[in-house]
Design a protein around this motif. Structure first.
Motif, PDB file in Angstrom:
ATOM      1  N   ALA A   1      73.659  80.725  54.025  1.00  0.00           N
ATOM      2  CA  ALA A   1      74.256  79.383  54.323  1.00  0.00           C
ATOM      3  C   ALA A   1      74.276  79.056  55.748  1.00  0.00           C
TER       4      ALA A   1
ATOM      5  N   GLU B   1      75.985  85.870  65.668  1.00  0.00           N
ATOM      6  CA  GLU B   1      76.093  86.972  64.548  1.00  0.00           C
ATOM      7  C   GLU B   1      76.570  87.936  64.968  1.00  0.00           C
ATOM      8  N   SER B   2      77.617  88.340  64.166  1.00  0.00           N
ATOM      9  CA  SER B   2      78.173  89.811  64.479  1.00  0.00           C
ATOM     10  C   SER B   2      77.546  91.107  64.412  1.00  0.00           C
TER      11      SER B   2
ATOM     12  N   GLY C   1      73.262  88.409  56.758  1.00  0.00           N
ATOM     13  CA  GLY C   1      74.435  88.789  55.696  1.00  0.00           C
ATOM     14  C   GLY C   1      74.037  89.735  54.435  1.00  0.00           C
ATOM     15  N   LYS C   2      74.524  89.172  53.224  1.00  0.00           N
ATOM     16  CA  LYS C   2      74.175  90.028  52.094  1.00  0.00           C
ATOM     17  C   LYS C   2      72.915  90.365  51.924  1.00  0.00           C
TER      18      LYS C   2
ATOM     19  N   PRO D   1      71.208  90.923  46.816  1.00  0.00           N
ATOM     20  CA  PRO D   1      70.557  90.051  45.472  1.00  0.00           C
ATOM     21  C   PRO D   1      69.293  90.514  45.135  1.00  0.00           C
ATOM     22  N   SER D   2      69.107  90.343  43.852  1.00  0.00           N
ATOM     23  CA  SER D   2      67.697  90.838  43.368  1.00  0.00           C
ATOM     24  C   SER D   2      67.282  89.722  42.486  1.00  0.00           C
ATOM     25  N   LEU D   3      67.885  88.841  41.991  1.00  0.00           N
ATOM     26  CA  LEU D   3      67.283  87.504  41.339  1.00  0.00           C
ATOM     27  C   LEU D   3      67.385  86.506  41.809  1.00  0.00           C
TER      28      LEU D   3
ATOM     29  N   VAL E   1      82.649  86.373  66.656  1.00  0.00           N
ATOM     30  CA  VAL E   1      83.427  85.148  66.825  1.00  0.00           C
ATOM     31  C   VAL E   1      84.966  85.613  66.433  1.00  0.00           C
TER      32      VAL E   1
ATOM     33  N   ASN F   1      80.323  80.097  58.706  1.00  0.00           N
ATOM     34  CA  ASN F   1      79.602  80.916  57.500  1.00  0.00           C
ATOM     35  C   ASN F   1      80.531  82.135  57.205  1.00  0.00           C
ATOM     36  N   MET F   2      81.462  82.193  57.986  1.00  0.00           N
ATOM     37  CA  MET F   2      82.428  83.626  57.520  1.00  0.00           C
ATOM     38  C   MET F   2      83.015  83.114  56.240  1.00  0.00           C
TER      39      MET F   2
ATOM     40  N   GLY G   1      79.148  81.344  50.370  1.00  0.00           N
ATOM     41  CA  GLY G   1      79.525  81.583  49.098  1.00  0.00           C
ATOM     42  C   GLY G   1      80.941  81.391  48.668  1.00  0.00           C
TER      43      GLY G   1
ATOM     44  N   GLY H   1      76.161  82.944  45.335  1.00  0.00           N
ATOM     45  CA  GLY H   1      74.841  83.081  44.993  1.00  0.00           C
ATOM     46  C   GLY H   1      73.909  82.135  45.803  1.00  0.00           C
ATOM     47  N   ILE H   2      72.612  82.463  46.109  1.00  0.00           N
ATOM     48  CA  ILE H   2      71.749  82.084  47.028  1.00  0.00           C
ATOM     49  C   ILE H   2      71.611  80.403  46.837  1.00  0.00           C
TER      50      ILE H   2
HETATM   51  C1  LIG Z   1      75.039  93.890  45.918  1.00  0.00           C
HETATM   52  C2  LIG Z   1      74.801  92.278  45.937  1.00  0.00           C
HETATM   53  C3  LIG Z   1      74.099  91.638  44.419  1.00  0.00           C
HETATM   54  C4  LIG Z   1      74.060  90.205  44.536  1.00  0.00           C
HETATM   55  N1  LIG Z   1      73.090  89.670  43.625  1.00  0.00           N
HETATM   56  C5  LIG Z   1      72.804  88.217  43.837  1.00  0.00           C
HETATM   57  C6  LIG Z   1      71.645  88.018  43.219  1.00  0.00           C
HETATM   58  O1  LIG Z   1      70.911  88.568  42.183  1.00  0.00           O
HETATM   59  N2  LIG Z   1      71.408  86.522  43.008  1.00  0.00           N
HETATM   60  C7  LIG Z   1      72.195  85.489  43.995  1.00  0.00           C
HETATM   61  O2  LIG Z   1      71.704  84.427  44.176  1.00  0.00           O
HETATM   62  N3  LIG Z   1      73.078  86.292  44.600  1.00  0.00           N
HETATM   63  C8  LIG Z   1      73.529  87.804  44.657  1.00  0.00           C
HETATM   64  N4  LIG Z   1      74.483  87.938  45.374  1.00  0.00           N
HETATM   65  C9  LIG Z   1      75.265  87.147  46.254  1.00  0.00           C
HETATM   66  C10 LIG Z   1      74.377  86.653  47.672  1.00  0.00           C
HETATM   67  O3  LIG Z   1      74.138  87.569  48.406  1.00  0.00           O
HETATM   68  C11 LIG Z   1      75.573  85.820  48.350  1.00  0.00           C
HETATM   69  O4  LIG Z   1      76.421  84.943  47.377  1.00  0.00           O
HETATM   70  C12 LIG Z   1      75.026  85.213  49.535  1.00  0.00           C
HETATM   71  O5  LIG Z   1      73.989  85.949  50.147  1.00  0.00           O
HETATM   72  C13 LIG Z   1      76.012  84.888  50.633  1.00  0.00           C
HETATM   73  O6  LIG Z   1      75.413  84.186  51.846  1.00  0.00           O
HETATM   74  P1  LIG Z   1      76.623  83.330  52.559  1.00  0.00           P
HETATM   75  O7  LIG Z   1      75.866  82.310  53.259  1.00  0.00           O
HETATM   76  O8  LIG Z   1      77.564  83.224  52.007  1.00  0.00           O
HETATM   77  O9  LIG Z   1      76.722  84.650  53.747  1.00  0.00           O
HETATM   78  P2  LIG Z   1      76.898  86.295  53.881  1.00  0.00           P
HETATM   79  O10 LIG Z   1      75.841  86.997  53.192  1.00  0.00           O
HETATM   80  O11 LIG Z   1      78.379  86.525  53.267  1.00  0.00           O
HETATM   81  O12 LIG Z   1      76.925  86.571  55.553  1.00  0.00           O
HETATM   82  C14 LIG Z   1      77.891  85.858  56.353  1.00  0.00           C
HETATM   83  C15 LIG Z   1      77.199  86.230  57.813  1.00  0.00           C
HETATM   84  O13 LIG Z   1      78.231  85.804  58.695  1.00  0.00           O
HETATM   85  C16 LIG Z   1      78.469  86.831  59.639  1.00  0.00           C
HETATM   86  N5  LIG Z   1      79.905  86.570  60.236  1.00  0.00           N
HETATM   87  C17 LIG Z   1      81.083  86.815  59.561  1.00  0.00           C
HETATM   88  N6  LIG Z   1      82.050  86.633  60.256  1.00  0.00           N
HETATM   89  C18 LIG Z   1      81.565  86.446  61.464  1.00  0.00           C
HETATM   90  C19 LIG Z   1      81.989  86.137  62.811  1.00  0.00           C
HETATM   91  N7  LIG Z   1      83.343  86.223  63.016  1.00  0.00           N
HETATM   92  N8  LIG Z   1      81.115  85.993  63.862  1.00  0.00           N
HETATM   93  C20 LIG Z   1      80.088  86.291  63.645  1.00  0.00           C
HETATM   94  N9  LIG Z   1      79.544  86.665  62.603  1.00  0.00           N
HETATM   95  C21 LIG Z   1      79.849  86.326  61.393  1.00  0.00           C
HETATM   96  C22 LIG Z   1      78.126  88.197  59.039  1.00  0.00           C
HETATM   97  O14 LIG Z   1      77.799  89.189  59.806  1.00  0.00           O
HETATM   98  C23 LIG Z   1      77.037  87.991  57.862  1.00  0.00           C
HETATM   99  O15 LIG Z   1      75.701  88.036  58.552  1.00  0.00           O
HETATM  100  C24 LIG Z   1      74.759  89.432  45.513  1.00  0.00           C
HETATM  101  C25 LIG Z   1      75.166  90.134  46.750  1.00  0.00           C
HETATM  102  C26 LIG Z   1      75.282  91.318  46.618  1.00  0.00           C
HETATM  103  C27 LIG Z   1      76.298  92.125  47.960  1.00  0.00           C
END
Ligand SMILES: Cc1cc2nc3c(=O)[nH]c(=O)nc-3n(C[C@H](O)[C@H](O)[C@H](O)COP(=O)(O)OP(=O)(O)OC[C@H]3O[C@@H](n4cnc5c(N)ncnc54)[C@H](O)[C@@H]3O)c2cc1C
Length: 496
Positions: A21, A40-41, A47-48, A63-65, A258, A286-287, A471, A478-479
């Protein structure tokens, strides 16, 4: 004293975090002609959506799907680029192969008619009821998508179209008043079909015995709109966004955590890291909001109701380099527990069931490059509660033993001696690596009918020029939903 970094002072947009995101927000803002800086930290983006490689094996770490590719494609198109120049995807013939404790198996074919036939032939489901079920969840999705998922939380009523009578009928079909399990129990004949459709609650880390039946829109995505494999692996989703961001001129600083969002007179004016202050005209966070409020906005009013909501489940993932060629598994496999209700009751209590449902993802079945010849890359995952101080060392040992026992029973073969190496992801690591509260995969769970309305919106009414994406925010984890959160926030930011 911290040095102050003043880059294009009035124009700079600061994005905290480069999860999917954060990257999507950065791209959208840059495509509008803004100068964008992502802090980015971690030492890399995504991220995930990580990747792990060892000895010729490649594993998707999270994520895998992949569903709703059109949302990712739309982002590239909105930025004036062709998505196919950045990433590609394909549909697998079998979405998921299911295994039940009595030794029976079932293929969830990508072709919906073939999947329905499988349910009729193997589980005595009624064809007309299956048709009615899939037609109902399609109608609910078509209502929910524009009204709720693709728009700001507060504007949902503006997007309701049609007569009040049609909308009332749809609202009743959403079944927000009863649990997913109770709805599935009424729809289907066989308890295995109920378990199969109950499982979709776990796609946003929820409990089918508590989450509303509205979550039946998820099998609509998977079985009617399609589940896909991203060529080269899921990491390509964030690789493609990172490349798009670079092409649009976005700048990245890694290893920059941050620590504070600067607020002056109700206006976000920049951020502080350990070593530097950055001024910005807008800040996208995005945290995980469950971490961002206490850590980056400690002096601001906290959204107590949102922060108090039950968190989604986390995961224990074992990445196994396997010396195996003939496993009876497909790309996505689910090996069900014997007592699903007991499994979720354990998760509620913060413990692990002795008989967990095991998900195994083997990308080398579709992409031979992901493992050496005569080997497979097994991503073996169980749902676990988010961290609340459990002893994860002993829980991991227990889970590993139970998973191996279960696989030996189900696949008729001991697997331990086929594991060449192992890496483990647990809730503590997920929290440490991505700052996600308790290692929860999807922020707050959807375990009550109000949860969807208590996710954090894209902005806080008290603070101008600060936007929340990811998320833990509306519309959810989810993506695809994370990508929608970025679109909603960027559109919202243009009004300030
Ligand atoms: C094992 C697993 C399986 C999954 N399976 C699926 C799937 O099959 N399909 C699907 O759609 N989704 C799946 N998901 C969920 C999906 O990965 C997440 O919903 C999505 O990737 C989250 O994205 P996000 O943008 O919220 O950020 P995140 O991925 O949570 O990343 C946040 C980023 O912000 C950075 N950050 C945080 N705080 C700070 C700060 N203070 N300063 C600087 N940087 C910071 C972090 O280091 C990180 O890089 C899965 C997740 C996991 C872990």
């Amino acid at each position: 004293m911290k040095s102050s970094k003043i880059n294009n002072l009035q124009q700079e947009i600061i994005v905290i975090g480069s999860g999917v995101a954060g990257l999507a927000s950065a791209c959208r803002m840059a495509a509008e002609g803004n100068s964008v800086l992502v802090l980015e930290s971690a030492s890399t983006y995504g991220g995930k959506i990580g990747e792990y490689t060892k000895d010729g094996f490649r594993f998707d770490k999270g994520p895998s799907l992949f569903t709703l590719p059109e949302i990712l494609d739309e982002l590239f198109l909105d930025c004036g680029k062709n998505p196919r120049d950045y990433y590609n995807y394909l549909q697998l013939p079998i979405v998921t192969k299911y295994f039940f404790p009595d030794g029976s198996e079932l293929n969830a074919y990508a072709n919906l008619d073939a999947f329905k036939k499988e349910l009729v032939d193997k589980l005595d489901e009624k064809a007309d009821k299956l048709d009615a079920f899939f037609s109902q969840i399609e109608k609910v999705y078509e209502f929910v998508y524009p009204v709720f998922l693709a728009n700001p939380l507060k504007e949902f009523y503006k997007n309701i179209k049609g007569s009040w009578w049609d909308n009332l009928k749809i609202l009743l079909k959403m079944e927000a008043h009863r649990s997913l399990h109770s709805s599935n129990n009424a729809w289907f004949e066989h308890e295995k079909t109920v378990q199969l459709f109950d499982r979709f609650a776990t796609y946003n880390g929820s409990n089918p015995y508590k989450a509303p039946a509205t979550l039946n829109v998820i099998p609509h995505l998977e079985h009617q709109l399609g589940a896909y494999y991203v060529q080269g692996g899921m990491r390509k989703v964030v690789d493609s966004l990172y490349n798009l961001a670079l092409d649009l001129g976005v700048r990245f600083e890694f290893n920059q955590s941050v620590e504070n969002i600067a607020i002056k007179n109700g206006l976000a004016t920049g951020v502080d890291t350990k070593i530097q202050q950055y001024q910005g005209s807008k800040v996208f966070c995005n945290m995980d909001v469950n971490m961002a409020y206490p850590k980056l906005l400690a002096e601001q009013k906290q959204p107590r109701l949102t922060l108090k909501q039950e968190k989604s489940t986390s995961a224990l993932v074992f990445y196994w380099g396997m010396q195996i060629t003939d496993s009876p598994l497909d790309v996505h496999n689910v090996i069900f527990s014997g007592d699903y209700k007991e499994e979720f009751a354990c998760l509620e209590k913060g413990v692990l069931s002795d008989d967990p449902t095991v998900y195994i993802y083997i990308s080398s079945k579709v992409d031979g490059k992901d493992a050496p010849a005569n080997h497979e890359n097994w991503f073996v995952m169980i749902n676990v509660p988010p961290d609340s101080g459990q002893d994860w060392t002993s829980l991991k040992e227990k889970a590993r033993k139970n998973i191996l026992k279960k696989l030996a029973h189900q696949l008729g073969d001991s697997l331990e001696d086929k594991i060449l190496f192992e890496e483990i992801l647990d809730p503590i690591k997920i929290e440490r690596e991505t700052s996600s509260f308790g290692g929860a995969l999807y922020g707050n769970s959807s375990n009550n009918m109000f949860a969807a309305f208590l996710r954090h919106p894209h902005r806080n009414n008290q603070i101008k020029n600060l936007f929340f994406v990811g998320g833990s925010t509306h519309p959810g984890g989810g993506i695809p939903l994370c990508l929608l959160s970025a679109k909603i926030a960027v559109n919202g930011s243009k009004k300030e």
